[in-house]
Design a protein around this motif. Structure first.
Motif, PDB file in Angstrom:
ATOM      1  N   ASP A 283      -9.373  -6.540  -1.761  1.00  0.00           N
ATOM      2  CA  ASP A 283      -8.678  -7.074  -0.583  1.00  0.00           C
ATOM      3  C   ASP A 283      -7.578  -6.111  -0.149  1.00  0.00           C
ATOM      4  O   ASP A 283      -6.392  -6.341  -0.361  1.00  0.00           O
ATOM      5  CB  ASP A 283      -8.105  -8.456  -0.899  1.00  0.00           C
ATOM      6  N   LEU A 284      -7.967  -4.997   0.490  1.00  0.00           N
ATOM      7  CA  LEU A 284      -6.964  -4.045   0.956  1.00  0.00           C
ATOM      8  C   LEU A 284      -6.148  -4.602   2.112  1.00  0.00           C
ATOM      9  O   LEU A 284      -4.976  -4.271   2.277  1.00  0.00           O
ATOM     10  CB  LEU A 284      -7.660  -2.742   1.402  1.00  0.00           C
ATOM     11  N   ALA A 285      -6.775  -5.414   2.933  1.00  0.00           N
ATOM     12  CA  ALA A 285      -6.069  -5.937   4.108  1.00  0.00           C
ATOM     13  C   ALA A 285      -5.108  -7.044   3.755  1.00  0.00           C
ATOM     14  O   ALA A 285      -4.203  -7.354   4.521  1.00  0.00           O
ATOM     15  CB  ALA A 285      -7.079  -6.445   5.138  1.00  0.00           C
ATOM     16  N   GLY A 286      -5.307  -7.673   2.597  1.00  0.00           N
ATOM     17  CA  GLY A 286      -4.412  -8.754   2.194  1.00  0.00           C
ATOM     18  C   GLY A 286      -4.571  -9.992   3.033  1.00  0.00           C
ATOM     19  O   GLY A 286      -3.643 -10.771   3.192  1.00  0.00           O
ATOM     20  N   SER A 287      -5.746 -10.213   3.612  1.00  0.00           N
ATOM     21  CA  SER A 287      -5.943 -11.378   4.465  1.00  0.00           C
ATOM     22  C   SER A 287      -5.962 -12.645   3.625  1.00  0.00           C
ATOM     23  O   SER A 287      -6.480 -12.661   2.524  1.00  0.00           O
ATOM     24  CB  SER A 287      -7.259 -11.237   5.236  1.00  0.00           C
ATOM     25  N   ASN A 288      -5.412 -13.708   4.182  1.00  0.00           N
ATOM     26  CA  ASN A 288      -5.421 -14.987   3.478  1.00  0.00           C
ATOM     27  C   ASN A 288      -6.559 -15.893   3.939  1.00  0.00           C
ATOM     28  O   ASN A 288      -6.593 -17.063   3.628  1.00  0.00           O
ATOM     29  CB  ASN A 288      -4.077 -15.714   3.670  1.00  0.00           C
TER      30      ASN A 288
ATOM     31  N   ASN B 290       0.825  -1.208   0.000  1.00  0.00           N
ATOM     32  CA  ASN B 290       0.000   0.000   0.000  1.00  0.00           C
ATOM     33  C   ASN B 290       0.860   1.258   0.000  1.00  0.00           C
ATOM     34  O   ASN B 290       0.589   2.223  -0.726  1.00  0.00           O
ATOM     35  CB  ASN B 290      -0.924   0.005   1.219  1.00  0.00           C
ATOM     36  N   ILE B 291       1.907   1.254   0.821  1.00  0.00           N
ATOM     37  CA  ILE B 291       2.780   2.431   0.904  1.00  0.00           C
ATOM     38  C   ILE B 291       3.550   2.614  -0.401  1.00  0.00           C
ATOM     39  O   ILE B 291       3.767   3.738  -0.876  1.00  0.00           O
ATOM     40  CB  ILE B 291       3.738   2.286   2.104  1.00  0.00           C
ATOM     41  N   TYR B 292       3.958   1.513  -1.008  1.00  0.00           N
ATOM     42  CA  TYR B 292       4.656   1.611  -2.295  1.00  0.00           C
ATOM     43  C   TYR B 292       3.774   2.294  -3.345  1.00  0.00           C
ATOM     44  O   TYR B 292       4.221   3.164  -4.101  1.00  0.00           O
ATOM     45  CB  TYR B 292       5.060   0.222  -2.774  1.00  0.00           C
TER      46      TYR B 292
END
Length: 358
Positions: free
Chosen positions: A313-318, A187-189
């Protein structure tokens, strides 16, 4: 530093005191009082029998019970106790014959009561007192050894359970942390291409979060105020990728009453909301509320809009966050929490409500 008696010395002291009491009861036992003067041979027999009973106690505790009873050989254990009892009684009879105790005791009674041959009996005399004493010693030895074994087994099981819980918690925590930071860096990238100043602020916020996870939570617990600050930083970082179609509301207790809590216990609920409550082309809302109804009670409510379109999927949860969190709650707070998950509320939301007694 205060002096602390080692446990083995305390156990030795208890054994000495118990055997001292036993000796006063049996070694110094006199069948009659008054003018009766028992011969020295009586005391010799009592002393030798006391030694035999002590030896029998430790023989049963160290050999018979561990090698027979604890090995499931109950029949042989009973046989061994019978043989031990018979051997003690035969040794007592042998001492009486060698020391000529019946005749000596008769003389002592004659002198005390003026009645000759008071203890003379026809046929072999049955030593009921010796039998009861031997059975008492064997029973106490068996009971103490069994209780100690149960206590040791309980301590071993407790230690193994603690090690298992610690290992499992480490594994669960390791599953949460890496994928969170990996996706936050992504996200920061992406943000560096749009706003360099805000990206630098986000990096500083992320470094603060990493310091919290790596150092502030090393002891296994953290203060609630630190956990709330971590949640606030997480939400702020997630909002960097959102537009005006997504409304994020965060409510926190003011002031926060600090209590120790498990670190990063609340994060998976937020990750799940950001995973399933945000879409690229549809308006949605995420609501997060932390409350403290009492100093030792923590409530978390997370709601997110149910979307018909594929979520972003902003949180990137698996997909393992909620299951792991429920498992951590079971391990860390057994019987101290309630977790309600409603996947379709009347307002068309996904709702999670956690009540935790810390």
């Amino acid at each position: 530093m205060p002096f602390q008696t080692p446990r083995r010395y305390l156990t030795l002291l208890i054994h000495v005191l118990v055997w001292g009491l036993f000796g006063l009861t049996f070694l110094l036992f006199q069948p009659l009082t008054g003018r009766l003067e028992l011969p020295p041979q009586f005391w010799v027999k009592q002393g030798l029998m006391f030694t035999v009973w002590v030896s029998t106690f430790y023989l049963t505790a160290r050999v018979t019970v561990p090698r027979l009873l604890f090995q499931g050989r109950t029949g042989w254990f009973i046989v061994a106790l019978c043989i031990t009892t018979l051997a003690v009684l035969l040794f007592s009879r042998f001492l009486e014959q060698v020391l000529d105790l019946p005749a000596l005791l008769n003389k002592a009674f004659e002198a005390a009561a003026g009645r000759p041959k008071l203890l003379q009996q026809r046929g072999p005399r049955f030593d009921s007192m010796g039998l009861l004493t031997t059975m008492f010693v064997l029973g106490i030895s068996t009971c103490i050894t069994v209780v100690q074994k149960l206590q040791q087994d309980s301590q071993i099981r407790q230690t193994l359970e603690q090690q298992r819980v610690s290992s499992e918690l480490s594994m669960l925590k390791a599953q949460i942390n890496p994928h969170f930071f990996f996706n936050t860096l992504n996200n920061i990238y992406a943000l560096t291409l749009l706003d360099g100043e805000e990206a630098r602020s986000a990096i500083h916020r992320l470094s603060r979060m990493m310091r919290y996870v790596l150092y502030d939570t090393a002891s296994g617990t953290t203060l609630l105020s630190q956990e709330v600050a971590f949640v606030q930083d997480y939400i702020t970082l997630m909002q960097l990728r959102l537009d005006e179609r997504v409304t994020v509301t965060f409510e926190r207790p003011e002031p926060v009453h600090d209590v120790p809590v498990a670190p990063m216990l609340l994060l998976p609920f937020l990750e799940n909301a950001f995973k399933h409550g945000v879409a690229a082309t549809q308006a949605s809302a995420i609501y997060v509320a932390l409350r403290q109804p009492g100093p030792d009670v923590l409530e978390l409510e997370v709601r997110n809009t149910l979307l018909n379109l594929p979520s972003t999927d902003l949180a990137g949860s698996n997909g393992i966050g909620l299951a792991n969190t429920r498992r951590r709650l079971d391990l860390l707070y057994p019987g101290q929490f309630s977790l309600e998950v409603d996947d379709h509320t009347p307002t068309h939301e996904f709702r999670v409500h956690l009540t935790l007694h810390v």
